[in-house]
Write a protein that holds these residues in place. Structure first.
Motif, mmCIF file in Angstrom:
data_model
loop_
_atom_site.group_PDB
_atom_site.id
_atom_site.type_symbol
_atom_site.label_atom_id
_atom_site.label_comp_id
_atom_site.label_asym_id
_atom_site.label_seq_id
_atom_site.Cartn_x
_atom_site.Cartn_y
_atom_site.Cartn_z
ATOM 1 N N VAL A 294 49.617 11.969 61.624
ATOM 2 C CA VAL A 294 49.768 10.722 60.867
ATOM 3 C C VAL A 294 49.736 9.520 61.811
ATOM 4 O O VAL A 294 49.048 8.520 61.558
ATOM 5 C CB VAL A 294 51.077 10.755 60.048
ATOM 6 C CG1 VAL A 294 51.276 9.447 59.302
ATOM 7 C CG2 VAL A 294 51.080 11.934 59.080
ATOM 8 N N THR B 102 46.180 10.505 55.770
ATOM 9 C CA THR B 102 47.559 10.010 55.626
ATOM 10 C C THR B 102 47.723 8.708 56.411
ATOM 11 O O THR B 102 48.253 7.708 55.896
ATOM 12 C CB THR B 102 48.579 11.069 56.087
ATOM 13 O OG1 THR B 102 48.288 12.296 55.410
ATOM 14 C CG2 THR B 102 49.990 10.649 55.777
ATOM 15 N N LYS C 289 55.419 24.864 69.164
ATOM 16 C CA LYS C 289 55.331 24.239 70.489
ATOM 17 C C LYS C 289 55.486 25.282 71.595
ATOM 18 O O LYS C 289 56.403 26.103 71.553
ATOM 19 C CB LYS C 289 56.429 23.192 70.627
ATOM 20 C CG LYS C 289 55.881 21.816 70.966
ATOM 21 C CD LYS C 289 56.989 20.804 71.090
ATOM 22 C CE LYS C 289 57.430 20.291 69.742
ATOM 23 N NZ LYS C 289 58.626 19.475 69.802
ATOM 24 N N HIS D 199 58.698 24.064 62.009
ATOM 25 C CA HIS D 199 59.548 23.348 62.962
ATOM 26 C C HIS D 199 60.889 24.082 62.970
ATOM 27 O O HIS D 199 61.321 24.574 61.920
ATOM 28 C CB HIS D 199 59.713 21.887 62.491
ATOM 29 C CG HIS D 199 60.311 20.980 63.534
ATOM 30 N ND1 HIS D 199 61.668 20.803 63.653
ATOM 31 C CD2 HIS D 199 59.738 20.205 64.488
ATOM 32 C CE1 HIS D 199 61.900 19.951 64.657
ATOM 33 N NE2 HIS D 199 60.738 19.575 65.178
HETATM 34 P P1 NDP Z 1 52.643 16.440 63.496
HETATM 35 O O1 NDP Z 1 53.253 17.747 63.758
HETATM 36 O O2 NDP Z 1 51.182 16.271 63.683
HETATM 37 O O3 NDP Z 1 53.370 15.299 64.358
HETATM 38 C C1 NDP Z 1 54.743 15.098 64.251
HETATM 39 C C2 NDP Z 1 55.145 14.037 65.260
HETATM 40 O O4 NDP Z 1 56.499 13.677 65.016
HETATM 41 C C3 NDP Z 1 55.087 14.515 66.701
HETATM 42 O O5 NDP Z 1 54.833 13.432 67.540
HETATM 43 C C4 NDP Z 1 56.504 15.071 66.904
HETATM 44 O O6 NDP Z 1 56.925 15.090 68.264
HETATM 45 C C5 NDP Z 1 57.325 14.076 66.126
HETATM 46 N N1 NDP Z 1 58.531 14.729 65.614
HETATM 47 C C6 NDP Z 1 58.596 15.784 64.769
HETATM 48 N N2 NDP Z 1 59.871 16.131 64.539
HETATM 49 C C7 NDP Z 1 60.615 15.278 65.275
HETATM 50 C C8 NDP Z 1 62.007 15.107 65.448
HETATM 51 N N3 NDP Z 1 62.886 15.909 64.833
HETATM 52 N N4 NDP Z 1 62.406 14.097 66.251
HETATM 53 C C9 NDP Z 1 61.527 13.289 66.883
HETATM 54 N N5 NDP Z 1 60.195 13.403 66.745
HETATM 55 C C10 NDP Z 1 59.756 14.375 65.955
HETATM 56 O O7 NDP Z 1 53.064 16.068 61.997
HETATM 57 P P2 NDP Z 1 52.410 15.014 60.991
HETATM 58 O O8 NDP Z 1 51.883 13.845 61.740
HETATM 59 O O9 NDP Z 1 51.507 15.764 60.095
HETATM 60 O O10 NDP Z 1 53.672 14.592 60.107
HETATM 61 C C11 NDP Z 1 54.529 13.516 60.478
HETATM 62 C C12 NDP Z 1 55.318 13.054 59.264
HETATM 63 O O11 NDP Z 1 54.409 12.648 58.221
HETATM 64 C C13 NDP Z 1 56.205 14.122 58.614
HETATM 65 O O12 NDP Z 1 57.355 13.501 58.067
HETATM 66 C C14 NDP Z 1 55.343 14.637 57.477
HETATM 67 O O13 NDP Z 1 56.111 15.214 56.431
HETATM 68 C C15 NDP Z 1 54.688 13.343 57.029
HETATM 69 N N6 NDP Z 1 53.462 13.505 56.254
HETATM 70 C C16 NDP Z 1 52.389 14.180 56.772
HETATM 71 C C17 NDP Z 1 51.236 14.297 56.037
HETATM 72 C C18 NDP Z 1 50.005 14.921 56.585
HETATM 73 O O14 NDP Z 1 48.960 14.835 55.936
HETATM 74 N N7 NDP Z 1 50.028 15.522 57.776
HETATM 75 C C19 NDP Z 1 51.147 13.780 54.656
HETATM 76 C C20 NDP Z 1 52.296 13.008 54.254
HETATM 77 C C21 NDP Z 1 53.408 12.909 55.017
HETATM 78 P P3 NDP Z 1 57.044 16.504 69.001
HETATM 79 O O15 NDP Z 1 55.641 16.944 69.208
HETATM 80 O O16 NDP Z 1 57.791 16.214 70.253
HETATM 81 O O17 NDP Z 1 57.806 17.412 68.062
#
Ligand code: NDP
Length: 449
Positions: free
Chosen positions: A244, A212, A137, A99
């Motif tokens: 998630v 998750t 992206k 990111h």
């Molecule tokens: P993804 O990349 O699959 O999805 C991230 C989502 O969050 C997207 O909808 C994205 O929108 C949004 N997002 C990301 N950054 C921002 C931002 N700065 N402001 C607003 N929206 C944002 O990631 P994950 O679902 O894997 O991860 C999401 C969270 O869960 C993170 O905090 C990660 O550390 C945590 N996590 C994930 C795990 C996993 O197994 N994947 C395990 C444990 C925790 P957009 O597409 O517009 O950027």
């Protein structure tokens, strides 16, 4: 403790001085220091051996250049990282985040949290985190593959099945893990479980993509059960629409809840009729295959879209912040509580600001910090490592049952260490102390290393 460190505040001042300009890392350290201070005060031997000073110092930080060529033939340079935070209870384990916001502070906070989270899972995993300031992206397949190959060309020197086993995080899905695994295998000339979140055909575990989100819902289920409640008819608000969020929504729908929001960095959709299984499948296709924006859902289904906003003002029973750190602030927490929200489980890492957590705890609503409620992902990564070592794969049902049992066990640990005697459970304290004691014991047993 150092002789001049007598209180948690002294310790935080020490951490700040040593780590200037790392606000996210300090935020994570502050929370843990406050939670474990009482335990430390009762264990002078831990203080004498500077256990907390050692825990906030990564065992190793690797930063490296990631050069690649884009579609126009232009040279690009990104910065890659791997933070190997703590290996007291097992090989370093934790995701890779891609990111534009990625920096040392964010990865150190994530690696630090990961140490306690992994300890809570009951599995033998140390803590690490990594990634790069690369924005996947809008990149073509022709750009994503060479970037991830270049990233792994350096990272392969520092990871290994018994050393450090990365997984996905923001900006990483099966496609990216596949490219990294392929490059590792080619360079090392060995097929080992060096990454988790792999494809099903080359060592991936069933349920890992779901883990998750499912785990977060199982954790909330345990918190509700303790209050004699369940999900039937509960209105739920979710932020994010990535890995998630999608599987949090899927499990909530399956268990009879009504999911009314999802979001991305552009804004949130509010579907008052609820996102059902068919609509969720549409979102998964939009996000995972077409790589589109969530606004398209509102255009397609004719529901509300709130540009540039977060969903916390929507009336709900339960909230699942599942996008990113510090995405839910004090005034948003107040809005949730005023609207009758009775529980928050963090799918993301550190999505609620410290002031927001204070609001939830003052209102005595259920609040699960990410290091407990989102631990199902890394737990199932641990199960993937076990299956790789066994050269065997468990069924979907077997993995799901193990995941559910791990989430129950984490919940019990939180209750054990976080109960304050009058029925209220401080899940933040419970998770921090529960995770800390095991790592501290292992570090003490291993001497000054
Ligand atoms: P993804 O990349 O699959 O999805 C991230 C989502 O969050 C997207 O909808 C994205 O929108 C949004 N997002 C990301 N950054 C921002 C931002 N700065 N402001 C607003 N929206 C944002 O990631 P994950 O679902 O894997 O991860 C999401 C969270 O869960 C993170 O905090 C990660 O550390 C945590 N996590 C994930 C795990 C996993 O197994 N994947 C395990 C444990 C925790 P957009 O597409 O517009 O950027």
């Amino acid at each position: 403790m150092s002789s001049n460190i007598k209180t948690a505040e002294d310790f935080i001042a020490y951490a700040k001085e040593r780590n200037p300009n790392q606000p996210e890392f300090i935020q994570a350290v502050e929370e843990v220091a406050h939670s474990v201070w009482e335990h430390l005060s009762n264990h002078p031997e831990l203080q004498r051996s500077k256990i907390l000073e050692r825990m906030i110092e990564p065992e190793r930080v690797i930063m490296f250049r990631v050069p690649w060529i884009d579609d126009r033939g232009e040279f690009q340079v990104n910065r890659g990282y791997r933070i190997q935070m703590n290996s007291a209870i097992g090989p370093y384990k934790g995701g890779l985040r891609f990111h534009p916001s990625v920096n040392l502070s964010i990865l150190k906070f994530l690696a630090f949290e990961q140490v306690y989270k992994n300890s809570l899972t009951t599995l033998p995993m140390g803590g690490g985190k990594g990634g790069a300031d690369f924005n996947p992206k809008g990149k073509s397949d022709n750009e994503v593959m060479p970037f991830f190959q270049s990233f792994m060309t350096e990272l392969q020197r520092h990871v290994g099945a018994n050393l450090d086993v990365p997984a996905g995080d923001i900006g990483v899905g099966g496609r990216e893990v596949g490219y990294m695994f392929g490059q590792y295998k080619r360079l090392k000339n060995e097929f080992t479980g060096v990454l988790t979140g792999k494809g099903k055909t080359f060592g991936g575990s069933l349920i890992r993509p779901e883990a998750t989100g499912y785990g977060c819902v199982y954790f909330m289920q345990e918190m509700l059960k303790r209050k004699g409640k369940d999900f039937k008819g509960k209105t739920c608000v979710i932020s994010g629409s990535g890995n998630v969020s999608q599987y949090t929504a899927e499990k909530l729908i399956e268990l009879g809840a009504k999911v009314v929001t999802m979001s991305d960095s552009g804004g949130y959709i509010y579907d008052k009729d609820g996102i059902d299984a068919a609509k969720l499948a549409w979102i998964m296709d939009l996000k995972n295959v077409k790589r589109g924006r969530i606004k398209a859902y509102a255009d397609h289904y004719g529901c509300e879209y709130h540009e540039g906003q977060r969903p916390w003002g929507v009336k709900c029973d339960l909230a699942f912040p599942s996008a990113t750190q510090n995405e839910l602030n004090e005034s948003e927490a107040k809005a949730l509580v005023e609207n009758g929200c009775e529980g928050v489980a963090e799918g993301a890492n550190m999505p609620s600001t410290p002031a927001a957590i204070e609001v939830f705890q003052a209102a005595k609503i259920l609040f699960a910090p990410g290091k407990a409620s989102n631990a199902g992902g890394v737990a199932t990564s641990g199960l993937e490592m076990s299956q790789n070592s066994l050269r065997y794969g468990w069924t979907r049902e077997e993995v799901d049952e193990k995941l559910n049992n791990i989430m129950k066990s984490i919940h019990e640990t939180c209750v054990q260490h976080g109960s304050n005697g009058n029925g209220y459970v401080d899940y933040v304290k419970g998770a921090n102390v529960g995770g800390f004691v095991k790592v501290a014991e292992a570090m003490m047993a291993q001497g000054l290393v």
